[in-house]
Design an enzyme around this catalytic site. Structure first.
Site, PDB file in Angstrom:
ATOM      1  N   HIS A  20       0.838  -1.199   0.000  1.00  0.00           N
ATOM      2  CA  HIS A  20       0.000   0.000   0.000  1.00  0.00           C
ATOM      3  C   HIS A  20       0.882   1.262   0.000  1.00  0.00           C
ATOM      4  CE1 HIS A  20      -3.746   2.211   1.326  1.00  0.00           C
ATOM      5  NE2 HIS A  20      -2.829   3.057   1.733  1.00  0.00           N
ATOM      6  N   GLU A  21       1.821   1.311   0.924  1.00  0.00           N
ATOM      7  CA  GLU A  21       2.638   2.523   1.051  1.00  0.00           C
ATOM      8  C   GLU A  21       3.589   2.686  -0.133  1.00  0.00           C
ATOM      9  OE1 GLU A  21       1.503   4.537   3.008  1.00  0.00           O
ATOM     10  OE2 GLU A  21       0.378   3.245   4.380  1.00  0.00           O
ATOM     11  N   GLU A  37      -4.915   7.597  -2.966  1.00  0.00           N
ATOM     12  CA  GLU A  37      -5.354   6.318  -2.418  1.00  0.00           C
ATOM     13  C   GLU A  37      -5.630   5.306  -3.541  1.00  0.00           C
ATOM     14  OE1 GLU A  37      -4.912   5.899   0.637  1.00  0.00           O
ATOM     15  OE2 GLU A  37      -6.077   4.178   1.276  1.00  0.00           O
TER      16      GLU A  37
END
Ligand code: ZN
Length: 485
Positions: free
Chosen positions: A249-250, A279
């Site tokens: 995700h990061e 996002e």
């Protein structure tokens, strides 16, 4: 080329942002706890320098005279306007209320009692309303709150988008919840091994040691103080693999910042355009790539070699079922790919009612419980597992939650468009090769920085506006297959 005077002022604003991000990163990752009060002062000083420079009338005058770069002028004028419209006493009061609110929220969590938090929340809601009054031309007061995080998106658009998601997700969740529970992955997953394979995955995605760092943080986040300097964090623990997904995700967030056109450096256009678009990048890598069969057909054998005791005899199908379990949970940050958006819809509906004044803060726990029952089909046992779980409202951050789901919706749209453009995408994933996907994302999303508006960027990338259909179709077909519905 814009005038040298304008570029010099924008360069200075970018440098202040750079310094502020670095201080904040250090605070979360490196700083010993006793450094907190001094760091708060230093961050406040940087913020107020940046604010003064942003609202300076000289900057407004330079923008009036600038003819060379209309897109740059539009973005900077928007930032200048947004900061100038809000009286400095109100801005300072919001900052104070946010930091007081956070402290009171911690006390309320300690006591497990919403009543402790209620006055602080009431004050934050009141200040958010006063903030919205600074933008009387907007159709809805909540539009002004959204604008801070998702420029150009309106309350009416979010309401319509979420209504369609709700209609699609609630019945699908009902069908899945009727199925027997699936076992989660259990065992020992040594942190050192997870970090090792996590780094292999991150490097394959595009993490490169000359421009990136990976560190530990309690609440994983990504930060990019400047082009060429990307910092991601994760949190690994021995009993689950969630740290690997948090890392993907990061790194997805990091790739966005890394992919901005270097020509935009120090112009204030050199960062992501909105939280929702940001996002979409993290969710695309975490969920659409990172929870897929082609991805794990490459990585599972490597993960097994790395952790033979826990995973030696786990088959791919079982692994995929385990990392894609759907289960309604009370806590948003523990929610799966499917139920996550229901948590966001709940928060959006409640904060909208608080801002509109149709819900009194005192009635919030009751309203929270009712919506949790409607959307997730479960009962809230206490305030800690309900209304006190998120930090956002304590700090006065209202209008932020929708960006999480906008990101999921856009991720599915981008994924669909990428698959159409690249018929060999699954083969690439099976080979552990992400170059073509990364290049596609750089071209469609990353390189533009803030040059396009979010709406323009989405239109160019996927050929239309935000549309929940690809996400609903993805979730429906994925979970019908996994759960044999
Ligand atoms: Zn994120």
């Amino acid at each position: 080329m814009p005038s040298p005077e304008l570029l010099a002022r924008l360069g200075e604003l970018s440098d202040l942002r750079h310094a502020g991000q670095l201080l904040a990163w250090d605070q979360m990752v490196m700083m010993p706890p006793a450094g907190g009060p001094a760091r708060g002062q230093a961050l406040g000083a940087i913020q107020s320098l940046a604010h003064d420079r942003l609202v300076a009338p000289e900057l407004g005058a330079l923008l009036d005279d600038e003819r060379a770069d209309p897109q740059l002028v539009r973005v900077v004028r928007r930032d200048h306007e947004l900061a100038s419209r809000v009286p400095s006493e109100l801005a300072a009061e919001m900052t104070r209320a946010g930091s007081d609110g956070f402290a009171v929220w911690l006390q309320a969590r300690e006591a497990g009692d919403f009543a402790v938090f209620e006055p602080a929340l009431r004050r934050n809601i009141e200040l958010a309303r006063r903030y919205a009054e600074c933008f009387p031309e907007l159709e809805h007061p909540y539009d002004a709150l959204l604008e801070r995080f998702e420029p150009g998106t309106t309350t009416a658009q979010v309401t319509a988008l979420f209504a369609r998601l709700r209609e699609g997700l609630v019945p699908l969740l009902g069908e899945i919840a009727g199925q027997p529970a699936r076992p989660a992955l259990a065992g020992d997953f040594p942190v050192a091994r997870q970090r090792e394979i996590g780094m292999q995955i991150a490097r394959a995605m595009g993490f490169d040691d000359s421009g990136w760092r990976l560190d530990d943080a309690v609440h994983p986040f990504a930060s990019s103080p400047a082009l060429g300097d990307v910092r991601v964090t994760s949190r690994f623990d021995d009993h689950s693999l969630t740290g690997l997904f948090a890392l993907m995700h990061e790194v997805g967030h990091g790739l966005y910042e890394h992919g901005v056109d270097p020509a935009l450096a120090r112009t204030t256009l050199d960062t992501g355009v909105s939280l929702g678009v940001h996002e979409s990048q993290s969710r695309l890598w975490e969920n659409l790539v990172g929870r897929s069969e082609p991805f794990w057909s490459f990585w599972l054998p490597r993960l097994r070699d790395c952790m033979p005791q826990a995973l030696g005899d786990v088959e791919l199908d079982d692994f995929l079922r385990a990392i894609n379990v759907v289960r309604p949970t009370l806590i948003r940050v523990e929610a799966d790919e499917m139920t996550y958006s229901l948590h966001v819809i709940l928060r959006f509906e409640l904060e909208l009612a608080l801002i509109e004044g149709t819900l009194d803060p005192a009635d919030l726990p009751q309203a929270w419980a009712t919506k949790t029952r409607e959307l997730l089909g479960i009962e809230v046992p206490d305030d800690l597992h309900g209304v006190l779980q998120d930090i956002h409202w304590s700090e006065g951050i209202i209008g932020y939650f929708p960006t999480y789901t906008i990101g999921n919706v856009l991720a599915a749209q981008l994924w669909r468009a990428a698959r159409l453009d690249m018929p060999g995408l699954d083969d690439d994933l099976r080979a552990g090769e992400y170059g073509p996907l990364r290049d596609w994302l750089v071209d469609k999303v990353h390189r533009h920085g803030r040059r396009l508006t979010p709406a323009e960027l989405i239109e160019q990338a996927v050929g239309g506006p935000l549309d929940p259909a690809p996400m609903l179709e993805h979730l429906s077909s994925k979970y019908r297959t996994l759960y044999g519905l």
